[in-house]
Design a protein around this motif. Sequence first.
Motif, PDB file in Angstrom:
ATOM      1  N   ARG A   1      79.667  38.599  58.160  1.00  0.00           N
ATOM      2  CA  ARG A   1      80.467  39.768  57.781  1.00  0.00           C
ATOM      3  C   ARG A   1      79.065  41.133  57.850  1.00  0.00           C
ATOM      4  O   ARG A   1      77.950  40.648  57.442  1.00  0.00           O
ATOM      5  CB  ARG A   1      80.763  39.634  56.333  1.00  0.00           C
ATOM      6  CG  ARG A   1      81.794  38.455  56.390  1.00  0.00           C
ATOM      7  CD  ARG A   1      82.681  38.359  55.413  1.00  0.00           C
ATOM      8  NE  ARG A   1      83.517  37.021  55.476  1.00  0.00           N
ATOM      9  CZ  ARG A   1      84.395  36.560  56.227  1.00  0.00           C
ATOM     10  NH1 ARG A   1      84.960  37.410  57.048  1.00  0.00           N
ATOM     11  NH2 ARG A   1      84.946  35.463  56.189  1.00  0.00           N
TER      12      ARG A   1
ATOM     13  N   ARG B   1      90.806  33.664  45.825  1.00  0.00           N
ATOM     14  CA  ARG B   1      90.280  34.796  45.454  1.00  0.00           C
ATOM     15  C   ARG B   1      89.696  34.744  44.049  1.00  0.00           C
ATOM     16  O   ARG B   1      90.453  34.189  43.333  1.00  0.00           O
ATOM     17  CB  ARG B   1      91.224  36.000  45.125  1.00  0.00           C
ATOM     18  CG  ARG B   1      91.117  37.303  44.931  1.00  0.00           C
ATOM     19  CD  ARG B   1      91.907  38.347  45.258  1.00  0.00           C
ATOM     20  NE  ARG B   1      91.964  38.655  46.605  1.00  0.00           N
ATOM     21  CZ  ARG B   1      92.928  39.244  47.143  1.00  0.00           C
ATOM     22  NH1 ARG B   1      93.858  39.666  46.761  1.00  0.00           N
ATOM     23  NH2 ARG B   1      92.906  39.642  48.750  1.00  0.00           N
TER      24      ARG B   1
ATOM     25  N   ARG C   1      86.479  37.331  53.230  1.00  0.00           N
ATOM     26  CA  ARG C   1      87.341  38.279  53.726  1.00  0.00           C
ATOM     27  C   ARG C   1      86.165  39.610  54.155  1.00  0.00           C
ATOM     28  O   ARG C   1      84.828  39.464  53.854  1.00  0.00           O
ATOM     29  CB  ARG C   1      88.258  38.911  52.833  1.00  0.00           C
ATOM     30  CG  ARG C   1      87.821  39.654  51.557  1.00  0.00           C
ATOM     31  CD  ARG C   1      88.857  40.496  50.812  1.00  0.00           C
ATOM     32  NE  ARG C   1      88.187  40.658  49.572  1.00  0.00           N
ATOM     33  CZ  ARG C   1      87.297  41.915  49.373  1.00  0.00           C
ATOM     34  NH1 ARG C   1      87.289  42.688  50.370  1.00  0.00           N
ATOM     35  NH2 ARG C   1      87.032  42.333  48.215  1.00  0.00           N
ATOM     36  N   GLU C   2      86.734  40.280  55.210  1.00  0.00           N
ATOM     37  CA  GLU C   2      86.109  41.411  55.481  1.00  0.00           C
ATOM     38  C   GLU C   2      85.969  42.472  54.395  1.00  0.00           C
ATOM     39  O   GLU C   2      86.731  42.777  53.701  1.00  0.00           O
ATOM     40  CB  GLU C   2      86.438  42.114  56.814  1.00  0.00           C
ATOM     41  CG  GLU C   2      86.468  41.278  58.131  1.00  0.00           C
ATOM     42  CD  GLU C   2      85.010  40.912  58.419  1.00  0.00           C
ATOM     43  OE1 GLU C   2      84.020  41.574  58.285  1.00  0.00           O
ATOM     44  OE2 GLU C   2      84.812  39.672  58.883  1.00  0.00           O
TER      45      GLU C   2
ATOM     46  N   MET D   1      94.209  32.258  50.898  1.00  0.00           N
ATOM     47  CA  MET D   1      92.855  32.749  50.617  1.00  0.00           C
ATOM     48  C   MET D   1      92.664  32.607  49.181  1.00  0.00           C
ATOM     49  O   MET D   1      93.307  33.053  48.254  1.00  0.00           O
ATOM     50  CB  MET D   1      92.615  34.283  50.967  1.00  0.00           C
ATOM     51  CG  MET D   1      91.370  34.777  50.484  1.00  0.00           C
ATOM     52  SD  MET D   1      90.890  36.286  51.466  1.00  0.00           S
ATOM     53  CE  MET D   1      92.223  37.281  50.302  1.00  0.00           C
TER      54      MET D   1
END
Length: 393
Positions: A133, A3, A354-355, A1
């Motif tokens: 989301r 970031r 992401r959540e 992921m």
Amino acid sequence: MTRRNFAGATAGALMAADGKIRLAVVGGGFGTQFYWHEHPGCQVAAVTDLHSDRRRALRDTYQCDSVYESMEDMLAKRKDLDAVAIFSGAPDHVRHAVECMRRGLHVISAVPACMTLEDAALLKETKEKTGMRYMMAETSYYRQAAIYARELFEKGGFGQIHYSEVEYYHDGNREQMIADRKSLYYNPDGTNSWRQMLPPMLYPTHSLGFVMGVTRERIQEVACLGWGDQRMIAQFPANRYKNPFVNEFALMKTDKGHMVRCNVFWQIAADGERAQWFGEKGSLYMAKSGFHGDMWHPRYGKPAAVSVPNYWATGRLPDPAIGRLPEKMRHDSGHGGSHTFLAAEFIQALLEKREPTVDVYEALAMTTPGIVAHQSALRGGEQMKVPRFDRGV
Ligand SMILES: NC(=O)c1ccc[n+]([C@@H]2O[C@H](COP(=O)([O-])OP(=O)(O)OC[C@H]3O[C@@H](n4cnc5c(N)ncnc54)[C@H](O)[C@@H]3O)[C@@H](O)[C@H]2O)c1
């Protein structure tokens, strides 16, 4: 992921428009208080309210000239948006969130997530089907003392928390304001607002945010009592919810067998959102803002004041997944310093794919026990089961 962390980033490094989340804001009351324009990864691309003075407030706050007379008009005309911040009235949240997610837009919604169990199921289903989301802007989750309690719990400082007292008091008995139709019970144009005779437990998230936001437990059972004040009921004969109560008091049992005493009161000589968590190793008493300080009582020692950090001043959050607050957002904000954290967390979650922390499952866990609690109060305090709305349930 991948970031991305905007903590030390300069605005110049993030000027590329395609690197930013294009956010629309719906609702120019509470919706003006979230500092979206201070996040270098966010561009406020459109704003809307049904009332012209509130449209002006949104335009001025977020320095956004793309102003629409309704969310529906905005969605029909703008195809370039990534996400919508929904700060309309509570009864509209699900309808607005579902409409946005079905159009491929991520959503952050003001509390409560929903007001019926049917809408809870619809919200969960829509989020899961669309893959968008969803975050609920629960301020109790990012109050500085709640962040402190969460960190302490995660490090094992409490041991188990077997009992919590959580409460939200918002005294609405301001008779002159009601007489002048200037209170929260009226819309800016003088019509009745959705807050008139709102069943207190349909607004439980500021209290329950202190439970899910610390131990992440779920409420399994609830028994609730309500108190109704005849003067208040007489003031608001429309009573769209057919609600006889202005204060509701509930005892709840979690999935770990722990106890919660949860209050939501609209008529009381008190104010604010507060918790006390009673643990195996010690208890934490949250301060009433403006009065005495937070206090830690170790099991075998003397109670002593604790110094809860101003997390917003350092930008530091204990949870490493969240990253740090962007420099510009490191200032105090509403509801215990929570507003900047909520805004930054939503934008960071979208950028990081992401959540968000208060995702749809946490949001429904904070909301649905109140819906059942109100049903229990209407049945004179019957103990009732709370259905779960978690992933895969
Ligand atoms: N601590 C907290 O988390 C906290 C505090 C205050 C309010 N809230 C929540 O925030 C939300 C907003 O609060 P508020 O006090 O501003 O409520 P409000 O009812 O005064 O304002 C809602 C606004 O939404 C606008 N709106 C409704 N439908 C719309 C549409 N289709 N298109 C465009 N605009 C539309 C209305 O014109 C209105 O100005 C509420 O849901 C409330 O529950 C949360």
